[in-house]
Design an enzyme around this catalytic site. Structure first.
Site, PDB file in Angstrom:
ATOM      1  N   CYS B 113      54.083  47.646  27.225  1.00  0.00           N
ATOM      2  CA  CYS B 113      54.636  46.347  27.576  1.00  0.00           C
ATOM      3  C   CYS B 113      55.772  46.664  28.539  1.00  0.00           C
ATOM      4  CB  CYS B 113      55.140  45.602  26.346  1.00  0.00           C
ATOM      5  SG  CYS B 113      55.920  44.034  26.766  1.00  0.00           S
ATOM      6  N   CYS B 116      58.867  44.330  28.119  1.00  0.00           N
ATOM      7  CA  CYS B 116      59.665  44.305  26.886  1.00  0.00           C
ATOM      8  C   CYS B 116      59.046  45.194  25.823  1.00  0.00           C
ATOM      9  CB  CYS B 116      59.828  42.877  26.387  1.00  0.00           C
ATOM     10  SG  CYS B 116      60.869  42.791  24.940  1.00  0.00           S
ATOM     11  N   SER B 117      58.414  44.605  24.807  1.00  0.00           N
ATOM     12  CA  SER B 117      57.936  45.410  23.682  1.00  0.00           C
ATOM     13  C   SER B 117      56.775  44.749  22.961  1.00  0.00           C
ATOM     14  CB  SER B 117      59.087  45.604  22.690  1.00  0.00           C
ATOM     15  OG  SER B 117      59.557  44.329  22.278  1.00  0.00           O
ATOM     16  N   CYS B 118      56.009  43.899  23.649  1.00  0.00           N
ATOM     17  CA  CYS B 118      54.882  43.227  23.001  1.00  0.00           C
ATOM     18  C   CYS B 118      53.928  44.277  22.441  1.00  0.00           C
ATOM     19  CB  CYS B 118      54.170  42.304  23.983  1.00  0.00           C
ATOM     20  SG  CYS B 118      55.183  40.873  24.417  1.00  0.00           S
TER      21      CYS B 118
END
Lengths: 104, 213
Positions: B113, B116-118
């Site tokens: 991601c 971000c951090s999906c």
């Protein structure tokens, strides 16, 4: 158009080795995670809103914060935007904590 | 729970101590206010803590191992991942879109991601720290083979590497290749070979010998 600070893909500044050390989550991190998810479940905020708040954050702040600190900062932005909380009342509650526990 | 909390808080739940950082203290203030204003209940929050604790790479490993032994399940998993997860009692309904990427001898998939951090949290739990790091987010797209090498995985030049960038709406799970020499292993033994990192796609599944370890 300049890249946003969140737009990391391929960024040369971040081309170093990957730190694979993992840390045990602290209670405040677990709480931040849970409050965030719970706000989604009750329909107060959506994932993309939180992401937008992080993307609009000050760039140096974004890079300096720990992961869940970014979440907390962006959650606060969204809660204030939606007039669910005010910055002043959060500040007041923080001050009450500090009074109770002593300044950090 | 660690010792950073006082359980005698005036709302019947813990309050932070002064050694916590600014944002850590801030989330307790936000939490208390949300409870007082009845935006959330303590149960809402606890439910999410419990939910995340039940999610772990073991769920993903069960899915992969089943797909390895049951070609019909694998076909269903690729066609309709959420329904296939439900067959195993794994609830993936909170994902908007969920895509399973099958590795082959010719193609390796890798998930990142960049923004971000999906991550497929309902299946694998919270992402590892490295997945959220700036360097992984940057290099997964510019140097995926280098990243795989760093994780101990070499990929031949004849193999295509496809990097998938997750979003708030689409989450991915890599279905690693079944290792050779695993014909005699049970589904449970096979699941032991399926690491978290192999389902993110930075490495292959463990070799057959690891099932007996």
């Amino acid at each position: 158009m300049a890249r946003g600070h969140h737009d990391i893909g391929g960024s040369e500044r971040d081309s170093g080795p990957i730190d694979r050390a993992e840390h045990e989550l602290e209670d405040w991190e677990i709480l931040a995670d849970a409050v965030n998810q719970a706000l989604g479940v009750v329909g107060v905020k959506r994932t993309d809103e939180l992401r937008r708040a992080r993307e609009e954050m000050d760039s140096e702040l974004y890079r300096s914060l720990k992961y869940y600190e970014r979440w907390i900062a962006s959650m606060e932005t969204i809660l204030i935007e939606k007039k669910i909380l005010t910055k002043e009342e959060i500040d007041r509650r923080m001050a009450a904590f500090d009074k109770k526990w002593g300044e950090p | 729970m660690s010792d950073t909390h006082d359980k005698s808080g005036e709302h019947g739940h813990e309050h932070p101590r002064h050694e916590l950082g600014y944002y850590a203290r801030r989330i307790y203030a936000i939490r208390d206010l949300l409870l007082e204003k009845k935006v959330l209940t303590q149960e809402d929050i606890q439910e999410q803590i419990d939910y995340q604790e039940q999610r772990s790479p073991a769920n993903g490993a069960r899915i992969v191992a089943r797909a390895w032994v049951d070609p019909d399940f694998k076909a269903r998993l690729i066609k309709d991942p959420k329904a296939a997860c439900a067959e195993l009692g794994i609830d993936a309904t909170s994902l908007n879109e969920f895509v399973v990427l099958e590795n082959t001898d010719k193609v390796r998939h890798m998930v990142v991601c960049t923004l971000c951090s999906c991550y497929p949290r309902p299946i694998l739990g919270r992402p590892p720290d490295w997945y959220k790091s700036l360097n992984y987010r940057s290099r997964a797209v510019s140097d995926p083979r280098g990243v795989m090498r760093e994780f101990g995985q070499s990929v031949g030049p004849d193999v295509e590497v496809r990097v998938h960038d997750s979003t708030a709406d689409i989450r991915y799970l890599v279905l690693p290749i079944r290792p050779s020499g695993t014909e005699g292993l049970s589904e449970r033994q096979l699941a032991k070979l399926v690491t978290r990192d192999s389902m993110i796609g930075v490495v292959d599944a463990l070799p057959a010998s690891a099932a007996r370890a």
